[in-house]
Design a protein around this motif. Sequence first.
Motif, PDB file in Angstrom:
ATOM      1  N   LEU A  60       0.865  -1.184   0.000  1.00 32.93           N
ATOM      2  CA  LEU A  60       0.000   0.000   0.000  1.00 32.93           C
ATOM      3  C   LEU A  60       0.903   1.235   0.000  1.00 32.93           C
ATOM      4  N   TYR A  61       1.764   1.333   0.999  1.00 29.83           N
ATOM      5  CA  TYR A  61       2.698   2.451   1.045  1.00 29.83           C
ATOM      6  C   TYR A  61       3.767   2.193   2.104  1.00 29.83           C
ATOM      7  N   ASP A  62       4.852   2.959   2.005  1.00 28.06           N
ATOM      8  CA  ASP A  62       5.956   2.889   2.972  1.00 28.06           C
ATOM      9  C   ASP A  62       6.336   4.308   3.342  1.00 28.06           C
ATOM     10  N   VAL A  63       6.291   4.637   4.621  1.00 31.74           N
ATOM     11  CA  VAL A  63       6.655   5.984   5.078  1.00 31.74           C
ATOM     12  C   VAL A  63       7.821   5.927   6.062  1.00 31.74           C
ATOM     13  N   CYS A  64       8.585   7.032   6.107  1.00 31.85           N
ATOM     14  CA  CYS A  64       9.628   7.106   7.138  1.00 31.85           C
ATOM     15  C   CYS A  64       9.194   8.125   8.177  1.00 31.85           C
ATOM     16  N   HIS A  65       9.556   7.889   9.427  1.00 33.79           N
ATOM     17  CA  HIS A  65       9.203   8.880  10.450  1.00 33.79           C
ATOM     18  C   HIS A  65      10.383   9.403  11.266  1.00 33.79           C
ATOM     19  N   ASN A  66      11.616   9.119  10.830  1.00 31.63           N
ATOM     20  CA  ASN A  66      12.802   9.741  11.435  1.00 31.63           C
ATOM     21  C   ASN A  66      13.711  10.187  10.300  1.00 31.63           C
ATOM     22  N   ILE A  67      13.634  11.454   9.909  1.00 29.59           N
ATOM     23  CA  ILE A  67      14.363  11.860   8.709  1.00 29.59           C
ATOM     24  C   ILE A  67      14.531  13.382   8.656  1.00 29.59           C
ATOM     25  N   ALA A  68      15.526  13.828   7.917  1.00 24.50           N
ATOM     26  CA  ALA A  68      15.637  15.254   7.557  1.00 24.50           C
ATOM     27  C   ALA A  68      15.700  15.294   6.040  1.00 24.50           C
ATOM     28  N   LYS A  69      14.837  16.130   5.430  1.00 22.94           N
ATOM     29  CA  LYS A  69      14.809  16.159   3.971  1.00 22.94           C
ATOM     30  C   LYS A  69      14.769  17.584   3.455  1.00 22.94           C
ATOM     31  N   LEU A  70      15.412  17.807   2.312  1.00 24.80           N
ATOM     32  CA  LEU A  70      15.325  19.111   1.669  1.00 24.80           C
ATOM     33  C   LEU A  70      14.045  19.108   0.830  1.00 24.80           C
ATOM     34  N   GLU A  71      13.107  19.931   1.197  1.00 27.10           N
ATOM     35  CA  GLU A  71      11.805  19.984   0.525  1.00 27.10           C
ATOM     36  C   GLU A  71      11.450  21.437   0.206  1.00 27.10           C
ATOM     37  N   ASP A  72      10.676  21.611  -0.864  1.00 24.22           N
ATOM     38  CA  ASP A  72      10.211  22.961  -1.221  1.00 24.22           C
ATOM     39  C   ASP A  72       8.910  23.256  -0.499  1.00 24.22           C
ATOM     40  N   HIS A  73       8.884  24.356   0.212  1.00 28.59           N
ATOM     41  CA  HIS A  73       7.665  24.752   0.916  1.00 28.59           C
ATOM     42  C   HIS A  73       7.429  26.243   0.748  1.00 28.59           C
ATOM     43  N   GLU A  74       6.148  26.628   0.850  1.00 24.00           N
ATOM     44  CA  GLU A  74       5.822  28.051   0.782  1.00 24.00           C
ATOM     45  C   GLU A  74       6.116  28.712   2.109  1.00 24.00           C
ATOM     46  N   VAL A  75       6.932  29.762   2.039  1.00 22.26           N
ATOM     47  CA  VAL A  75       7.187  30.567   3.232  1.00 22.26           C
ATOM     48  C   VAL A  75       6.722  31.966   2.856  1.00 22.26           C
ATOM     49  N   GLY A  76       5.650  32.410   3.493  1.00 23.80           N
ATOM     50  CA  GLY A  76       5.045  33.662   3.053  1.00 23.80           C
ATOM     51  C   GLY A  76       4.553  33.459   1.630  1.00 23.80           C
ATOM     52  N   ARG A  77       5.051  34.277   0.707  1.00 27.67           N
ATOM     53  CA  ARG A  77       4.590  34.145  -0.676  1.00 27.67           C
ATOM     54  C   ARG A  77       5.575  33.433  -1.579  1.00 27.67           C
ATOM     55  N   GLU A  78       6.730  33.119  -1.030  1.00 25.79           N
ATOM     56  CA  GLU A  78       7.696  32.460  -1.922  1.00 25.79           C
ATOM     57  C   GLU A  78       7.924  31.002  -1.547  1.00 25.79           C
ATOM     58  N   VAL A  79       8.362  30.258  -2.545  1.00 26.33           N
ATOM     59  CA  VAL A  79       8.690  28.862  -2.301  1.00 26.33           C
ATOM     60  C   VAL A  79      10.169  28.790  -1.971  1.00 26.33           C
ATOM     61  N   ARG A  80      10.474  28.175  -0.839  1.00 17.47           N
ATOM     62  CA  ARG A  80      11.876  28.057  -0.460  1.00 17.47           C
ATOM     63  C   ARG A  80      12.221  26.597  -0.205  1.00 17.47           C
ATOM     64  N   ARG A  81      13.465  26.280  -0.443  1.00 21.17           N
ATOM     65  CA  ARG A  81      13.918  24.916  -0.155  1.00 21.17           C
ATOM     66  C   ARG A  81      14.340  24.869   1.312  1.00 21.17           C
ATOM     67  N   LEU A  82      13.649  24.048   2.085  1.00 25.21           N
ATOM     68  CA  LEU A  82      13.914  23.979   3.522  1.00 25.21           C
ATOM     69  C   LEU A  82      14.440  22.606   3.905  1.00 25.21           C
ATOM     70  N   CYS A  83      15.136  22.567   5.017  1.00 24.31           N
ATOM     71  CA  CYS A  83      15.574  21.279   5.567  1.00 24.31           C
ATOM     72  C   CYS A  83      14.572  20.894   6.652  1.00 24.31           C
TER      73      CYS A  83
END
Lengths: 497, 160
Positions: free
Chosen positions: A343-366
């Motif tokens: 069905l699916y496999d998830v991780c729950h202990n991790i640090a990932k570089l992901e793009d997220h909206e911060v205010g009005r801009e999309v930033r790459r966050l850890c």
Amino acid sequence: MKDHGRGSDAKMMAKRTEKTSPRLRKIHSYLWEIERSGGMRVPGRIFISESMIDRVCSDGGLDQVVNVAHLPGIVGYSFAMPDIHWGYGFPIGGVAATDPAQGGVVSPGGVGYDINCGVRVATTHLERADVERKLEALVTSLFRHIPTGLGSSGAIRKVSSKELDRVMVIGARWAVEQGYGSKGDLAHTEEEGCLGGADPSAVGQRARSRGCEQLGTLGSGNHFVEIDVVEEIYHKEAAREFGLRPGQIALQIHTGSRGFGHQVCDDYLKVMARAVRKFNLQLPDRQLACAPVESAEGGAYLAAMACAANFAWANRQTIMALAERAMLECLGMTPRDLGLTLLYDVCHNIAKLEDHEVGREVRRLCVHRKGATRAYPPRGVKNPWRTGQPVLIPGDMGTESYICVGQEKSLRETWGSTCHGAGRMMSRKGAIRKARGRNIKQELRRLGITVRYEGRTTLAEEMPEAYKDVDEVVRTCHGAGISKMVARLKPVGVMKG
Amino acid sequence: MSDAKGMGREAKGMGRDPEGFEPVDHTADLGLRVWAEGLEGLFRQAALGLSQLLTDPARIRVARRLPIEVTGADLEELLVSWLNEILYRAESEGMLFAEFQDLRIEETAGGYSLAAVALGEPRDESRHPLGAAVKAATYHGLEIESRSESGYDLTIILDT
């Protein structure tokens, strides 16, 4: 010095309570805020229901939410999911994103020793009646096929160091190439079972030797392989998309990167301790040791952590195939009849570089998720699901597990994250004390759960009462709108390391 | 004394113990409180405490004497490295230890080094029941420098 011990315990408690009870301000029924104070760079936000407040405040977890808010470059809030409890460094259930462009750091303590500890659930064509009388044999068969326990080495042949390099780089795909499961499984794995940026040269010799020995092993503690029955469906549309129906038998696996990940974490905590001095970072707890994402130290940790994450995905992929063999052998079926489908496999202990909206801009966050699960909404990035990304919340022996689905709100409010499990509410010592004179195994059997485990202490430590009500945790996330409930699974056969 | 099992052997049945250890409650993980007058005693007690969490040391025969050496940039790192070395030996070689001798801690150019001899035997499933599944010793709240008049007294949080 009889009261030597007491004194220290009391001192520790005092240390906790002095700083604590950081004041909680209610935002809404499921969300509370800790205002900024002292060296906090951002406020804290805790997703809990009113009835959970006393329990959460009596634990040291809130202090740790405050500590995490001190991390350089942290953006938005220091979050805690409803399964928050006192960990080391980060609280368990902690989520924090840092902005590498603003000096944001990566902290191995925000991931933990068990890098990419995670869960996978596979559905089957079986009904409860198909396994009911064979549970004892089934669990025995799982034990025979899947190695576990202290220092256990693999049922699969020991991999060479060169092969391990490939495991580190391609993750779950390595297992598929070896004949463990099928290619289709990869599409149903977070990051398709392979985190980018993995660099085996960032991994030390000792981690390598532990990795070669332990690929394809379950480990012990709270790790398990479970035969579950789908007990209730809450979200018909998502359940249909996920292939879930009432009364169906499912397989659930909870494990991580084993000694390989522990060693990577241990090695890099030393690197980070030096980096903290080098970059003159002010931290309230040494276990939060970190380095800027864009430093040599931060980059090396992320490269090694990705290797461990990929090892964990290869491990869960391998164990699923071993479990399939165990089920086929015990039930005398063909793979087609069993119909085991990831069905699916998830991780729950991790640090990932992901793009997220911060205010009005999309930033790459850890984004650090320490005991928290990614919960992306429908049709988003890296998420083909119509109803949203499946979120797997394991229960513990005797307690139910939940399948949930990611929501739009999680992206806006928690960097696309939700809870990961129940979380302890009783210490191990407390659990053992409470279990004294009782037969936990028999109690579980009366609840319709067949359990096999290695070592008596573990079973007492892991008894259901030691955990918070997973039901309340999941309902709080549901109420807060960061994930929605899809189905509840009840364990019927448990293999516990 | 129903809790005697949780006490260090040094601590058993005595009123005043200069050194010892005891497991401490910690919700998610395991705590190990350790106290001693001197640094070497502290490190030895920590190792004995960890060993007892892994299995019952009374069942361990001294069949092997393994020299162990670790280093650390400071005392906290030295202690964590020391305990994680014991965990590593348990995991990789199945070694369980009942005693630690000739423990010496020295200051070096890079920080500290520790040398000791660990006494024990490889795990025999029929005689050594599994205790706690300890993943690693952590740095959480760990401060060794703060030695009081009576000695050292600290709590190590173990990830389990």
